[in-house]
Enzyme design. Sequence first.
Site, mmCIF file in Angstrom:
data_model
loop_
_atom_site.group_PDB
_atom_site.id
_atom_site.type_symbol
_atom_site.label_atom_id
_atom_site.label_comp_id
_atom_site.label_asym_id
_atom_site.label_seq_id
_atom_site.Cartn_x
_atom_site.Cartn_y
_atom_site.Cartn_z
ATOM 1 N N GLY A 24 5.801 -2.106 -6.547
ATOM 2 C CA GLY A 24 5.344 -3.488 -6.680
ATOM 3 C C GLY A 24 4.199 -3.742 -5.726
ATOM 4 O O GLY A 24 4.006 -2.993 -4.761
ATOM 5 N N GLN A 84 -0.928 -8.801 -0.201
ATOM 6 C CA GLN A 84 -1.015 -7.527 0.523
ATOM 7 C C GLN A 84 -2.416 -6.933 0.509
ATOM 8 O O GLN A 84 -2.717 -6.057 1.318
ATOM 9 C CB GLN A 84 -0.030 -6.511 -0.076
ATOM 10 C CG GLN A 84 1.422 -6.895 0.147
ATOM 11 C CD GLN A 84 2.360 -5.921 -0.525
ATOM 12 O OE1 GLN A 84 2.640 -6.037 -1.715
ATOM 13 N NE2 GLN A 84 2.843 -4.928 0.210
ATOM 14 N N CYS A 92 8.367 -1.297 2.223
ATOM 15 C CA CYS A 92 7.226 -2.149 1.884
ATOM 16 C C CYS A 92 5.956 -1.391 2.226
ATOM 17 O O CYS A 92 5.859 -0.796 3.301
ATOM 18 C CB CYS A 92 7.288 -3.459 2.676
ATOM 19 S SG CYS A 92 5.920 -4.583 2.311
ATOM 20 N N LEU A 93 4.980 -1.441 1.324
ATOM 21 C CA LEU A 93 3.709 -0.773 1.568
ATOM 22 C C LEU A 93 3.000 -1.357 2.791
ATOM 23 O O LEU A 93 2.178 -0.677 3.400
ATOM 24 C CB LEU A 93 2.814 -0.885 0.329
ATOM 25 C CG LEU A 93 3.335 -0.151 -0.912
ATOM 26 C CD1 LEU A 93 2.500 -0.508 -2.133
ATOM 27 C CD2 LEU A 93 3.367 1.358 -0.686
ATOM 28 N N HIS A 109 11.269 -9.669 -3.457
ATOM 29 C CA HIS A 109 10.428 -9.115 -2.391
ATOM 30 C C HIS A 109 8.963 -9.546 -2.597
ATOM 31 O O HIS A 109 8.285 -9.961 -1.644
ATOM 32 C CB HIS A 109 10.595 -7.585 -2.421
ATOM 33 C CG HIS A 109 9.750 -6.804 -1.468
ATOM 34 N ND1 HIS A 109 10.287 -6.030 -0.455
ATOM 35 C CD2 HIS A 109 8.402 -6.620 -1.383
ATOM 36 C CE1 HIS A 109 9.301 -5.440 0.209
ATOM 37 N NE2 HIS A 109 8.144 -5.777 -0.335
ATOM 38 N N GLU A 110 8.477 -9.466 -3.834
ATOM 39 C CA GLU A 110 7.069 -9.802 -4.098
ATOM 40 C C GLU A 110 6.810 -11.306 -3.991
ATOM 41 O O GLU A 110 5.761 -11.721 -3.486
ATOM 42 C CB GLU A 110 6.638 -9.294 -5.487
ATOM 43 C CG GLU A 110 6.815 -7.804 -5.745
ATOM 44 C CD GLU A 110 6.262 -6.897 -4.672
ATOM 45 O OE1 GLU A 110 5.415 -7.329 -3.875
ATOM 46 O OE2 GLU A 110 6.720 -5.736 -4.619
ATOM 47 N N HIS A 152 6.286 -12.228 -0.508
ATOM 48 C CA HIS A 152 4.919 -11.967 -0.030
ATOM 49 C C HIS A 152 3.994 -13.138 -0.357
ATOM 50 O O HIS A 152 3.189 -13.552 0.486
ATOM 51 C CB HIS A 152 4.344 -10.712 -0.683
ATOM 52 C CG HIS A 152 4.725 -9.409 -0.039
ATOM 53 N ND1 HIS A 152 4.505 -9.125 1.291
ATOM 54 C CD2 HIS A 152 5.287 -8.293 -0.556
ATOM 55 C CE1 HIS A 152 4.915 -7.888 1.562
ATOM 56 N NE2 HIS A 152 5.404 -7.360 0.457
HETATM 57 O O1 GNR Z 1 7.218 0.313 -3.213
HETATM 58 C C1 GNR Z 1 8.078 -0.487 -2.834
HETATM 59 N N1 GNR Z 1 9.380 -0.116 -2.865
HETATM 60 C C2 GNR Z 1 10.431 -0.994 -2.649
HETATM 61 C C3 GNR Z 1 11.700 -0.451 -2.461
HETATM 62 C C4 GNR Z 1 12.780 -1.275 -2.256
HETATM 63 C C5 GNR Z 1 12.604 -2.641 -2.272
HETATM 64 C C6 GNR Z 1 11.361 -3.197 -2.459
HETATM 65 C C7 GNR Z 1 10.272 -2.381 -2.652
HETATM 66 S S1 GNR Z 1 8.708 -3.077 -2.922
HETATM 67 C C8 GNR Z 1 7.670 -1.802 -2.326
HETATM 68 C C9 GNR Z 1 6.215 -2.137 -2.614
HETATM 69 C C10 GNR Z 1 5.815 -3.356 -1.824
HETATM 70 O O2 GNR Z 1 5.657 -3.373 -0.636
HETATM 71 N N2 GNR Z 1 5.704 -4.472 -2.494
HETATM 72 O O3 GNR Z 1 5.413 -5.614 -1.853
HETATM 73 NI NI NI Z 2 6.153 -5.386 0.156
#
Ligand code: GNR
Ligand code: NI
Length: 170
Positions: A46, A51, A91-92, A133-134, A137
Amino acid sequence: MTLFSILRFPDPRLRKIAAPITQIDASVRALAADMAETMYAAPGIGLAATQIDVHRQIVVIDISEERNQLRVFINPRITRRDGQQVYEEGCLSVPGIYEKVERAATVRVEYLDLDARPQFLDADGLLAVCIQHEIDHLQGKVFVDHLSQLKQTRIRDKLAKQARKSAQAL
Ligand code: GNR
Ligand code: NI
């Protein structure tokens, strides 16, 4: 196509609140394509516009093994949430850190697609985790905000140490 660089926690730009998208035009479609490319290259499941320092409400997600089920959510809102689940998140923007976070087990998300049509999706499992999660952000929140202060401090220290190390290597 453009690969964007991804902001890293604790960059204060990750705290900005994204504005709704009022017109879904060619520039928004191009942004979605560039975000997808950046997500696939990372690689991640995601990516929220926040980001890449774009403070507009758009998210891309692909949780498929084959990396061929891209989903684009514009102005996403969670309108139902049910139950709870704990999932080990990454999270990236917080590279190398994985921690368990408790979130809703199922969510309904209402959003616009790239044709500006209103849609909804009922999600569970990893997709529900990723949507929450997104959307965090877009609201200036990072998954570490869900953790204890002690864990947050340890993560900051670890990332600062990593950053010092990679600066030294230059
Ligand atoms: O790549 C991602 N893997 C992930 C694994 C578990 C829960 C959430 C994520 S999202 C993350 C990519 C990211 O940072 N999206 O904002
Ligand atoms: Ni993230």
